[in-house]
Design an enzyme around this catalytic site. Structure first.
Site, PDB file in Angstrom:
ATOM      1  N   TYR A 149       0.862  -1.184   0.000  1.00  0.00           N
ATOM      2  CA  TYR A 149       0.000   0.000   0.000  1.00  0.00           C
ATOM      3  C   TYR A 149       0.901   1.238   0.000  1.00  0.00           C
ATOM      4  O   TYR A 149       1.861   1.307   0.788  1.00  0.00           O
ATOM      5  CB  TYR A 149      -0.890  -0.010   1.240  1.00  0.00           C
ATOM      6  CG  TYR A 149      -1.779   1.206   1.417  1.00  0.00           C
ATOM      7  CD1 TYR A 149      -1.551   2.101   2.465  1.00  0.00           C
ATOM      8  CD2 TYR A 149      -2.838   1.465   0.560  1.00  0.00           C
ATOM      9  CE1 TYR A 149      -2.367   3.207   2.646  1.00  0.00           C
ATOM     10  CE2 TYR A 149      -3.662   2.572   0.743  1.00  0.00           C
ATOM     11  CZ  TYR A 149      -3.409   3.440   1.784  1.00  0.00           C
ATOM     12  OH  TYR A 149      -4.209   4.546   1.954  1.00  0.00           O
ATOM     13  N   ASP A 244       9.359   2.752  -0.724  1.00  0.00           N
ATOM     14  CA  ASP A 244       8.351   3.416   0.097  1.00  0.00           C
ATOM     15  C   ASP A 244       8.613   3.026   1.558  1.00  0.00           C
ATOM     16  O   ASP A 244       8.228   1.944   2.006  1.00  0.00           O
ATOM     17  CB  ASP A 244       6.939   2.993  -0.340  1.00  0.00           C
ATOM     18  CG  ASP A 244       5.881   3.674   0.504  1.00  0.00           C
ATOM     19  OD1 ASP A 244       4.674   3.527   0.187  1.00  0.00           O
ATOM     20  OD2 ASP A 244       6.241   4.357   1.491  1.00  0.00           O
ATOM     21  N   LYS A 272       4.952   9.219   8.773  1.00  0.00           N
ATOM     22  CA  LYS A 272       4.747   8.647  10.108  1.00  0.00           C
ATOM     23  C   LYS A 272       5.752   9.151  11.150  1.00  0.00           C
ATOM     24  O   LYS A 272       5.627  10.275  11.656  1.00  0.00           O
ATOM     25  CB  LYS A 272       4.735   7.124  10.008  1.00  0.00           C
ATOM     26  CG  LYS A 272       3.537   6.591   9.173  1.00  0.00           C
ATOM     27  CD  LYS A 272       3.518   5.087   9.097  1.00  0.00           C
ATOM     28  CE  LYS A 272       2.511   4.580   8.081  1.00  0.00           C
ATOM     29  NZ  LYS A 272       1.127   4.544   8.601  1.00  0.00           N
TER      30      LYS A 272
HETATM   31  P1  KE4 Z   1      -0.630   8.221   4.830  1.00  0.00           P
HETATM   32  O1  KE4 Z   1      -1.177   8.987   3.634  1.00  0.00           O
HETATM   33  O2  KE4 Z   1      -1.685   7.372   5.521  1.00  0.00           O
HETATM   34  O3  KE4 Z   1       0.127   9.140   5.790  1.00  0.00           O
HETATM   35  O4  KE4 Z   1       0.497   7.218   4.276  1.00  0.00           O
HETATM   36  C1  KE4 Z   1       0.163   6.338   3.250  1.00  0.00           C
HETATM   37  C2  KE4 Z   1       1.141   5.181   3.269  1.00  0.00           C
HETATM   38  C3  KE4 Z   1       2.139   5.131   2.315  1.00  0.00           C
HETATM   39  N1  KE4 Z   1       3.043   4.129   2.295  1.00  0.00           N
HETATM   40  C4  KE4 Z   1       3.004   3.138   3.220  1.00  0.00           C
HETATM   41  C5  KE4 Z   1       4.025   2.052   3.167  1.00  0.00           C
HETATM   42  C6  KE4 Z   1       2.001   3.137   4.231  1.00  0.00           C
HETATM   43  O5  KE4 Z   1       1.977   2.145   5.138  1.00  0.00           O
HETATM   44  C7  KE4 Z   1       1.056   4.175   4.261  1.00  0.00           C
HETATM   45  C8  KE4 Z   1      -0.055   4.224   5.286  1.00  0.00           C
HETATM   46  N2  KE4 Z   1      -0.153   3.118   6.171  1.00  0.00           N
HETATM   47  C9  KE4 Z   1      -1.470   2.830   6.694  1.00  0.00           C
HETATM   48  C10 KE4 Z   1      -1.318   1.645   7.664  1.00  0.00           C
HETATM   49  N3  KE4 Z   1      -1.220   0.417   6.980  1.00  0.00           N
HETATM   50  C11 KE4 Z   1      -2.107   4.022   7.323  1.00  0.00           C
HETATM   51  C12 KE4 Z   1      -3.274   3.722   8.247  1.00  0.00           C
HETATM   52  C13 KE4 Z   1      -4.576   4.233   7.682  1.00  0.00           C
HETATM   53  O6  KE4 Z   1      -4.772   4.180   6.435  1.00  0.00           O
HETATM   54  O7  KE4 Z   1      -5.406   4.692   8.495  1.00  0.00           O
END
Ligand code: KE4
Length: 433
Positions: A149, A244, A272
């Protein structure tokens, strides 16, 4: 330890009202507990490894806001840095010294980062990196992996399409076929599937996006040679390699996953932890690429709150603390203690757990074998996992509400806290035996 299911009356009331005016009652889907059922505890306070909900129930937190809270909730030094920053102002729309210092912090710690741009989320970081890769190469296609993701940008909300060519298909309404057609999908840890995509589309591929440790289908480390193979395909074809590390950056090591591999990416995305609990993302990498980003170059990207002083203050203090001796050793010890304890307890109750783990990021799979890709993850015992989740919740342990999400431990998850988790696990495995 409360042995009765926690009463969550106030959470229920708030959730019911929220669903009337917020889609699904939440501002991010996983929080709605769709995978596990029931009402999500609505939290009011966190301190260290613990959180409390609206009904006063106390939980050991294994979610850690899905990664940012490597120092635990309410770290005193981070709070002090925030208080000092907020007294000066919350945002200026003008450059600040803190942004330079944050950029230096990242460039000094992370291999292959010569220049970096701050944004407001991981999604913004990956969207921007994809645009930059396309701008820099003049190519249109992006290759990603099933189960990885990269945020909710259209290019990444695609699943493997039908047919052997793994052409992208929209994974969400609103993602156009045209967009999806520029997203290619391969199987994580499967270089044959990568070769098939490059054989078919190589000259059109702008970039390969990969989580160096797959943290969105639990926690799946790369097989030996997998990242090396991606680097080799990119070198031959002229595609860029993008790590990523929104999740793994500063989580698995001081310099992220590149501290464990000789493979170097061309661009990296972060998020994060670098926000210390406030909204921050970043993308960076080779100077010749990043100098193409506006206003230095023609590729446009912007953001009202990018480099926000509060987020920069919290992030910088977090990175400073993570630079101190013993931090990652303590995180590794905590991850190892929990992983080993869960496997031993499960075995005593006739279950074989396979735990994917790197440092303080981990995922217990209800499976006798460790999955290596998405299809193997979906073959694990999801029902058993959900029953375990709810038993743990009723005993005051807050796991992430999906078998595809990783546990994130913090420096506050000491043996006393982990003892509470393992005590709850003992009763929970007995309850689902
Ligand atoms: P954000 O846009 O949520 O800050 O980051 C997106 C993202 C990008 N790349 C990786 C590897 C990520 O894990 C994420 C976001 N992770 C999820 C948890 N699996 C965020 C939690 C959520 O969507 O509420």
């Amino acid at each position: 330890m409360n042995q009765q299911p926690f009463v969550r009356t106030r959470s229920e009331e708030i959730f019911a009202a929220a669903k009337e005016i917020i889609p699904g009652g939440v501002n991010s889907p996983v929080r709605a507990y769709g995978s596990v059922g029931g009402v999500p505890p609505h939290l009011v306070r966190g301190q260290g490894a613990l959180v409390w909900d609206e009904d006063g129930n106390e939980y050991v937190d294994l979610v850690g806001s899905y990664g940012p809270l490597i120092l635990g909730h309410g770290n005193a030094e981070v709070r002090a840095a925030l208080h000092e920053a907020v007294d000066g102002g919350t945002t200026f729309g003008a450059p600040t010294r803190g942004e330079l210092e944050m950029a230096r912090d990242i460039c000094e710690r992370v291999h292959s980062v010569e220049m970096v741009r701050l944004v407001n989320s991981g999604t913004e970081a990956t969207m921007s990196a994809a645009r930059l890769a396309r701008a820099a190469t003049g190519r249109e296609k992006i290759l990603k992996f099933e189960g990885c993701y990269h945020g909710h940008g259209d290019s990444f909300l695609v699943a493997a399409g039908s047919g052997a060519l793994t052409l992208g298909a929209p994974d969400s309404p609103g993602v156009t076929r045209a967009t999806a057609s520029n997203s290619l999908v391969a199987v994580y840890n499967d270089l044959d599937s990568v070769k098939a995509v490059f054989d078919q589309h190589g000259p059109q591929i702008a970039a390969v996006f990969v989580e160096p440790v797959a943290g969105n289908m639990g926690t799946i480390p790369p097989d030996a040679g997998f990242l090396e193979g991606l680097r080799a395909h990119c070198d031959v074809s002229g595609a860029l390699l993008v790590f990523d590390e929104v999740m793994t950056g500063f989580r698995v090591a001081r310099g992220g996953f590149q501290d464990f591999t000789e493979v170097r990416c061309d661009l990296i995305t972060l998020g994060k932890i670098i926000g210390g609990g406030l909204p921050v993302g970043a993308y960076g990498g080779r100077r010749d690429l990043m100098e193409q980003v506006a206003p230095a170059g023609p590729m446009y990207q912007a953001g009202t709150l990018s480099g926000n002083p509060l987020a920069v203050a919290a992030g910088r203090k977090t990175l400073e603390i993570l630079g101190r001796d013993g931090i990652y050793e303590a995180l590794e010890a905590a991850g190892s203690e929990l992983s080993r304890g869960l496997m031993e307890i499960a075995a005593r109750h006739g279950r074989i757990l396979s735990v994917g783990r790197i440092g303080s990021m981990m995922c217990p799979y209800f499976s006798p074998v460790m999955p290596r890709n998405l299809s193997e993850v979906t073959a694990t015992d999801r029902e058993g996992w959900v029953r375990f989740f709810n038993e743990m919740l009723s005993r005051g342990v807050l796991m992430p509400p999906s078998p595809y999400e990783a546990f994130f431990l913090s420096v506050e998850h000491d043996s006393g806290v982990l003892g509470r988790v393992l005590e709850a696990a003992e009763a929970s495995f007995a309850a689902i035996a």
